[in-house]
Design a protein around this motif. Structure first.
Motif, PDB file in Angstrom:
ATOM      1  N   PRO A 124      21.233  25.793  57.064  1.00  0.00           N
ATOM      2  CA  PRO A 124      21.092  24.333  57.128  1.00  0.00           C
ATOM      3  C   PRO A 124      22.414  23.583  57.134  1.00  0.00           C
ATOM      4  O   PRO A 124      22.430  22.373  57.355  1.00  0.00           O
ATOM      5  CB  PRO A 124      20.295  24.006  55.859  1.00  0.00           C
ATOM      6  CG  PRO A 124      20.634  25.115  54.915  1.00  0.00           C
ATOM      7  CD  PRO A 124      20.772  26.340  55.778  1.00  0.00           C
ATOM      8  N   GLY A 125      23.527  24.283  56.869  1.00  0.00           N
ATOM      9  CA  GLY A 125      24.829  23.623  56.850  1.00  0.00           C
ATOM     10  C   GLY A 125      25.097  22.838  55.582  1.00  0.00           C
ATOM     11  O   GLY A 125      26.068  22.081  55.509  1.00  0.00           O
ATOM     12  N   THR A 126      24.264  23.035  54.580  1.00  0.00           N
ATOM     13  CA  THR A 126      24.365  22.246  53.348  1.00  0.00           C
ATOM     14  C   THR A 126      25.708  22.420  52.656  1.00  0.00           C
ATOM     15  O   THR A 126      26.336  21.438  52.231  1.00  0.00           O
ATOM     16  CB  THR A 126      23.234  22.639  52.383  1.00  0.00           C
ATOM     17  OG1 THR A 126      21.995  22.646  53.097  1.00  0.00           O
ATOM     18  CG2 THR A 126      23.151  21.674  51.221  1.00  0.00           C
ATOM     19  N   TYR A 127      26.160  23.671  52.521  1.00  0.00           N
ATOM     20  CA  TYR A 127      27.436  23.914  51.846  1.00  0.00           C
ATOM     21  C   TYR A 127      28.587  23.264  52.613  1.00  0.00           C
ATOM     22  O   TYR A 127      29.484  22.662  52.013  1.00  0.00           O
ATOM     23  CB  TYR A 127      27.694  25.410  51.700  1.00  0.00           C
ATOM     24  CG  TYR A 127      26.704  26.137  50.826  1.00  0.00           C
ATOM     25  CD1 TYR A 127      26.204  25.550  49.668  1.00  0.00           C
ATOM     26  CD2 TYR A 127      26.259  27.411  51.152  1.00  0.00           C
ATOM     27  CE1 TYR A 127      25.292  26.209  48.864  1.00  0.00           C
ATOM     28  CE2 TYR A 127      25.347  28.083  50.351  1.00  0.00           C
ATOM     29  CZ  TYR A 127      24.865  27.481  49.211  1.00  0.00           C
ATOM     30  OH  TYR A 127      23.963  28.137  48.418  1.00  0.00           O
ATOM     31  N   SER A 128      28.560  23.378  53.929  1.00  0.00           N
ATOM     32  CA  SER A 128      29.607  22.745  54.737  1.00  0.00           C
ATOM     33  C   SER A 128      29.594  21.237  54.550  1.00  0.00           C
ATOM     34  O   SER A 128      30.646  20.599  54.417  1.00  0.00           O
ATOM     35  CB  SER A 128      29.410  23.091  56.217  1.00  0.00           C
ATOM     36  OG  SER A 128      29.778  24.425  56.478  1.00  0.00           O
ATOM     37  N   GLY A 129      28.396  20.663  54.550  1.00  0.00           N
ATOM     38  CA  GLY A 129      28.284  19.225  54.347  1.00  0.00           C
ATOM     39  C   GLY A 129      28.839  18.800  53.002  1.00  0.00           C
ATOM     40  O   GLY A 129      29.566  17.806  52.891  1.00  0.00           O
ATOM     41  N   MET A 130      28.540  19.563  51.963  1.00  0.00           N
ATOM     42  CA  MET A 130      28.989  19.202  50.616  1.00  0.00           C
ATOM     43  C   MET A 130      30.489  19.403  50.448  1.00  0.00           C
ATOM     44  O   MET A 130      31.169  18.583  49.821  1.00  0.00           O
ATOM     45  CB  MET A 130      28.206  20.017  49.584  1.00  0.00           C
ATOM     46  CG  MET A 130      26.719  19.708  49.579  1.00  0.00           C
ATOM     47  SD  MET A 130      25.762  20.662  48.376  1.00  0.00           S
ATOM     48  CE  MET A 130      26.146  19.766  46.870  1.00  0.00           C
ATOM     49  N   PHE A 131      31.016  20.492  51.016  1.00  0.00           N
ATOM     50  CA  PHE A 131      32.462  20.726  50.913  1.00  0.00           C
ATOM     51  C   PHE A 131      33.252  19.652  51.664  1.00  0.00           C
ATOM     52  O   PHE A 131      34.282  19.172  51.178  1.00  0.00           O
ATOM     53  CB  PHE A 131      32.820  22.108  51.455  1.00  0.00           C
ATOM     54  CG  PHE A 131      32.793  23.197  50.422  1.00  0.00           C
ATOM     55  CD1 PHE A 131      33.618  23.145  49.307  1.00  0.00           C
ATOM     56  CD2 PHE A 131      31.944  24.289  50.564  1.00  0.00           C
ATOM     57  CE1 PHE A 131      33.601  24.151  48.345  1.00  0.00           C
ATOM     58  CE2 PHE A 131      31.912  25.300  49.609  1.00  0.00           C
ATOM     59  CZ  PHE A 131      32.738  25.233  48.496  1.00  0.00           C
ATOM     60  N   THR A 132      32.786  19.276  52.845  1.00  0.00           N
ATOM     61  CA  THR A 132      33.528  18.267  53.611  1.00  0.00           C
ATOM     62  C   THR A 132      33.398  16.881  52.990  1.00  0.00           C
ATOM     63  O   THR A 132      34.263  16.026  53.197  1.00  0.00           O
ATOM     64  CB  THR A 132      33.061  18.233  55.077  1.00  0.00           C
ATOM     65  OG1 THR A 132      31.647  17.987  55.137  1.00  0.00           O
ATOM     66  CG2 THR A 132      33.376  19.538  55.787  1.00  0.00           C
TER      67      THR A 132
END
Length: 256
Positions: free
Chosen positions: A165-173
């Motif tokens: 879902p890209g959740t970790y990428s969204g949260m890190f960025t």
């Protein structure tokens, strides 16, 4: 006895899974109702609905007062759509696997999954949607801890392999404004991830790369590589290949 508890444990699971599937908790979030009122709203049989509701009370999922049922604090927190803590999609994913667990003996004898992974990785649109959103629901909680534990100060480019879902990428960025990310996953998965990242306000910081991490060349020039929720379903050889393939090129300050 413990033996009988194990023998009948699926009764509790199926009661819970069914209640979630029919939209019971979402309906009760709008206000307490009698079993007859709920049956009418959900298109169910009144007597059987009453039995289900009482079972949910026994499981701590509902509470009842003067004949009207309402969500318990547990259900109100985790099973009502729209809340940040919502876990209903993860529950639906487990619900989709219920019949597969009933064929465990077949899997043991034949040596292959009784539900092909392709079913929830693109082939079946509804199951894929439940899976991707379910992983997003789980990742929101895990990601909060992950972002706190992993310091990416000064990093510019993250590669999220099998990022779902890209959740970790969204949260890190979001946590590191100078960081950008690329999420590599199957086309049907990243199509849903696009919706999720837009809802997180991270669409302009996360690029989606459709592909199969076993075969698709990885985007280059990364100084961070994230591989999460992948190794448990792959062979040792595949895991080693992913680590070798995904090793960041910025060698001096690289992190994987």
């Amino acid at each position: 006895t413990p033996i009988m508890q194990l023998t009948t444990a699926y009764w509790d699971s199926q009661t819970f899974l069914t209640a979630n599937r029919i939209g019971l908790f979402e309906q009760l979030a709008q206000g307490a109702l009698t079993s007859v009122e709920l049956a009418n709203k959900l298109g169910l049989q009144p007597r059987h609905t009453d039995l289900l509701l009482k079972a949910c009370v026994g499981l701590g999922l509902l509470q009842v007062e003067q004949g009207k049922f309402s969500n318990s604090p547990l259900s109100d927190t985790y099973l009502v759509p729209g809340k940040n803590s919502y876990m209903g999609n993860a529950v639906r994913y487990s619900d989709n696997l219920y019949s597969a667990w009933g064929q465990l003996e077949t899997a043991l004898r034949e040596g292959h999954p009784t539900m092909p992974p392709a079913d929830y990785l693109g082939k079946d649109k509804e199951k894929t949607r439940h899976f991707v959103y379910g992983m997003h629901n789980r990742a929101l909680g895990i990601g909060a801890a992950l972002c706190h534990l992993v310091d990416l100060t000064g990093r510019r480019q993250l590669l999220d392999i099998g990022g779902g879902p890209g959740t970790y990428s969204g949260m890190f960025t979001q946590r590191y404004p100078d960081l950008r990310s690329r999420v590599l996953d199957l086309p049907e998965v990243v199509a849903i991830a696009k919706e999720i990242l837009a809802s997180m306000g991270a669409a302009d910081r996360v690029e989606l790369v459709p592909g199969d991490y076993k075969h698709t060349p990885f985007p280059q020039n990364n100084d961070v590589v994230l591989i999460s929720g992948v190794f448990h379903r792959e062979s040792e050889a595949t895991c080693r290949a992913l680590i070798a393939h995904g090793n960041p090129q910025a060698a001096l300050y690289a992190r994987i």
